[in-house]
Design an enzyme around this catalytic site. Sequence first.
Site, PDB file in Angstrom:
ATOM      1  N   GLY A 110     -17.469 139.891  85.794  1.00 50.77           N
ATOM      2  CA  GLY A 110     -18.927 139.254  86.379  1.00 50.77           C
ATOM      3  C   GLY A 110     -20.118 139.330  85.537  1.00 50.77           C
TER       4      GLY A 110
ATOM      5  CG  LEU B  40     -16.067 135.576  87.300  1.00 46.02           C
ATOM      6  CD1 LEU B  40     -16.207 134.349  86.629  1.00 46.02           C
ATOM      7  CD2 LEU B  40     -17.343 136.199  88.233  1.00 46.02           C
ATOM      8  CG  ASP B  41     -14.939 137.501  84.128  1.00 47.57           C
ATOM      9  OD1 ASP B  41     -15.749 137.850  84.603  1.00 47.57           O
ATOM     10  OD2 ASP B  41     -14.914 136.192  83.654  1.00 47.57           O
ATOM     11  CD  GLU B  42      -9.458 139.544  88.314  1.00 53.97           C
ATOM     12  OE1 GLU B  42      -8.274 139.718  88.067  1.00 53.97           O
ATOM     13  OE2 GLU B  42     -10.625 140.185  88.625  1.00 53.97           O
TER      14      GLU B  42
ATOM     15  NE  ARG C  42      -6.797 140.666  84.588  1.00 51.77           N
ATOM     16  CZ  ARG C  42      -6.780 139.740  84.185  1.00 51.77           C
ATOM     17  NH1 ARG C  42      -5.800 139.119  83.645  1.00 51.77           N
ATOM     18  NH2 ARG C  42      -7.824 138.933  83.806  1.00 51.77           N
TER      19      ARG C  42
END
Lengths: 277, 277, 277, 277
Positions: D194, D220-222, C204
Amino acid sequence: METVIKIACQDEKGLVHKITGILFEKLLNVTRTNEFVDEAFNQFFMRISFTGDCPADQLHAELKAVLPTDANIRITAPAVKRVVLLVTKEHHCLGDLLIRSQFQDLPFHIEAVIGNHATLEELSRQFQVPFHLISADGLSREEHERLVEKQIDSYRPDYIVLAKYMRILTPSFSAKYMGRLINIHHSFLPAFVGAKPYQQAFDRGVKIIGATAHFVTDDLDEGPIICQDVVAVNHTYSAKEMAKSGKDVEKIVLANALKMVFEDRVFLHQNKTIIFE
Amino acid sequence: METVIKIACQDEKGLVHKITGILFEKLLNVTRTNEFVDEAFNQFFMRISFTGDCPADQLHAELKAVLPTDANIRITAPAVKRVVLLVTKEHHCLGDLLIRSQFQDLPFHIEAVIGNHATLEELSRQFQVPFHLISADGLSREEHERLVEKQIDSYRPDYIVLAKYMRILTPSFSAKYMGRLINIHHSFLPAFVGAKPYQQAFDRGVKIIGATAHFVTDDLDEGPIICQDVVAVNHTYSAKEMAKSGKDVEKIVLANALKMVFEDRVFLHQNKTIIFE
Amino acid sequence: METVIKIACQDEKGLVHKITGILFEKLLNVTRTNEFVDEAFNQFFMRISFTGDCPADQLHAELKAVLPTDANIRITAPAVKRVVLLVTKEHHCLGDLLIRSQFQDLPFHIEAVIGNHATLEELSRQFQVPFHLISADGLSREEHERLVEKQIDSYRPDYIVLAKYMRILTPSFSAKYMGRLINIHHSFLPAFVGAKPYQQAFDRGVKIIGATAHFVTDDLDEGPIICQDVVAVNHTYSAKEMAKSGKDVEKIVLANALKMVFEDRVFLHQNKTIIFE
Amino acid sequence: METVIKIACQDEKGLVHKITGILFEKLLNVTRTNEFVDEAFNQFFMRISFTGDCPADQLHAELKAVLPTDANIRITAPAVKRVVLLVTKEHHCLGDLLIRSQFQDLPFHIEAVIGNHATLEELSRQFQVPFHLISADGLSREEHERLVEKQIDSYRPDYIVLAKYMRILTPSFSAKYMGRLINIHHSFLPAFVGAKPYQQAFDRGVKIIGATAHFVTDDLDEGPIICQDVVAVNHTYSAKEMAKSGKDVEKIVLANALKMVFEDRVFLHQNKTIIFE
């Protein structure tokens, strides 16, 4: 394991180019390079790590040829550092390092433990590490230190670590092991130098306490700082509870500092450290 | 908003029982209670917050009746604190507090800003906060402070915050506003007291810098500490870069300290603070 | 050492008054009181510590009489907690706890270590702590757990600590030891649940890794969190180096969590913990 | 201010030697060099900062000649970055950046603020920054975004910062501004992606909350994480109080991320960032 080249010299244009030229010409398998210039003092520092064989003498000579006069060039073959620990009564740093040495969590081997009390002999024995009791009772500071030095030197250590060793050292002792002697001080330097730092912290009503690992010099707690960290405290902490809480910070800070030192990442400069993490 | 009762008195058995007895009898809607005893000084501290109406005078009298003589009882009705800021040239703490005041991020209102330079007048005006330039040029320290005090007092503030106000205060000034005067010092006290702490930090080669918010007393940077925090630095930071990095710590530490103070969570005791977070 | 009273019950006005009334009437030497109300669930929690003698049964009965029906009252006499550790191959948490137990850095005693591999038998022996090898080879999960449970129960432990024990537990096992079973997960929950969290963290590209100590429930890594902490990493860290760096966080987080649990500071509520530090 | 050269290419031996050879030949006053090799992908990254004049085109050509085919070479002359902010209702990140822009705490200039609500128009006006209200009412997501894009593009910004902009973006929008679009997410990713991350954090009973600044991608948010930080919370925090506490982390994390980006210290690679601090 890697070979590490550490270079410190007067700065001038083209140093990185010349140094990497030699590495390239030898087709070394370079894994990491870091460089830094202290502009105020016009000093250049570089660390190179590489794997594979390379005759150190030849490499040293070639580097010397392209660098300014008096350049400090150190090439360290991959090896586990020989370390002697000095202890008094507190067990937490010693215990943590004995485990790290046994399991090779850090690239070092504890050759021996010297204590001015017998308290920690059993713990050392649990790890089959030789323990030498050298009490200071009835001896002058100098006499005691001579015995300690003799014992240290018999192990030919790369580093001597004061793991909550509570005796004050003479300038002669610090000078002898200059650059190889590391201490963990139980405060966030330069706050609370000297004795009973947790009591001092308690009296001052600080909301954060800390620990500092540093190279030892003549001046008490004034040597180049390697690593520091802190932990929050509050009004419910007595001086004793601050000390308890502080122990974990001390042992982790000491281990982090030793990791940097044992991996040859630390340069001493102007009573400070330059660390290529 | 909540009413807050703060009690400080000599400790004896049964205090919490007696105090909560009064709260219970009045069926107050208590939201939080915190208590602490400093055993070394046999001092008891308690904070109670409750919602709903309750005549403060009556409550005060009833508490007084059950507590030791000379008990300090303070009942604060829900209200936004009136605050005056003192500033010099640096903008970061002022800017941060102007926003927090405008948006009520903290329960306070900046009544005015007093600066010994004109630098921050525009920023105050952007937030429609009255700015008073009181230069020290050509005045003695006492003369200047008399003018500043007069201006402060005209606003009847609950608190005076030195938001990177760089002038040294006289003992008379500190004494006048004792317990209401808060400063942000740009170091991790007690390290680097006085002037140019970032230059001192740089010279010492620390690996962590910090900031401390404290109540102001006679002694420079020696007053009760409210809040502290740190940030990591390394050999690549000049003193100027340490100062830049430190600004964010200063403004957050100051805001956190003011939150504790404005929410009536802080007790002063033995040159330290007891804070019920 | 102190006796600790822990109370959890439905909230109503006057609870602190009634409880402290009983303490006062018995003239107990109360050292600390903390209370908290979860308003959403109308639940009251209180912890009282006191020194000196007091018949627990009588105290329990008197408290029960003034508290709401079904109030949970636990009075714990001063005692060192009996603990069994479960381990697999990693040594760092086990080593850290063996030292803390031997030197009583925390109020617990490691009665035994159970490992599903023989790797850590020597380390346990170095501390003269019984080690039981219970391999899972050739056994079903249930069969293996039955053997482990039998061994655990033979020591009548207060707590069972999974010190980097890598086997997945059945719901039956978690249910049996509900509230007594603590795990250290090598990530900052709820990020990276399950296997290989450091590889997940590396993939990540996070800039911070962490560890979480929690009570174990049916759901993997979903139980009430006790303690968490983090450490910074950067692009130079491989997944392996993140794991190395994370070990220190894991052992300190686990120790901090156990300190809270062994000092009877932790309440379980709605899959979370309320901790009176 | 400094000129910054950023190089990303396939790794091979001798790259640093060749690159520094060009710098040396031009006698550039190099202030800092940092390099890193991602061995898994055999990718080389280097950042060089220098002061003084140097024709960028010529430098670019000479570097291109010695580097592997398809090498990415970017030379950025010293300049303040042009930035457009997108906001919704929360003021803390906007306020913090407006101050930093006005006082040049970071090398950027806020050209305009675009809000999907009118809430923050006054704050922008206080700083004489143009504010454009582009409400999404009655428009499809695509229609609304077309208007927003048109407004953004009219300012030719180097970067677009989502400063607590709460609308979900289409893949087309993210793709258009790939590498120039930065978001602050109010959780410690990858935890709580989210909506309502603080409510999620509260429900999970975490003891630490955080914020993450990242480049925006389709998911989203990645996107690649630039900067993260955390703050401790406990059982006394409601979801609302966690959100309040989190705001300070959000604004500092965003500012720290922007500092790295605006100083050309960040490389994008494999959905992560390599940052030469």
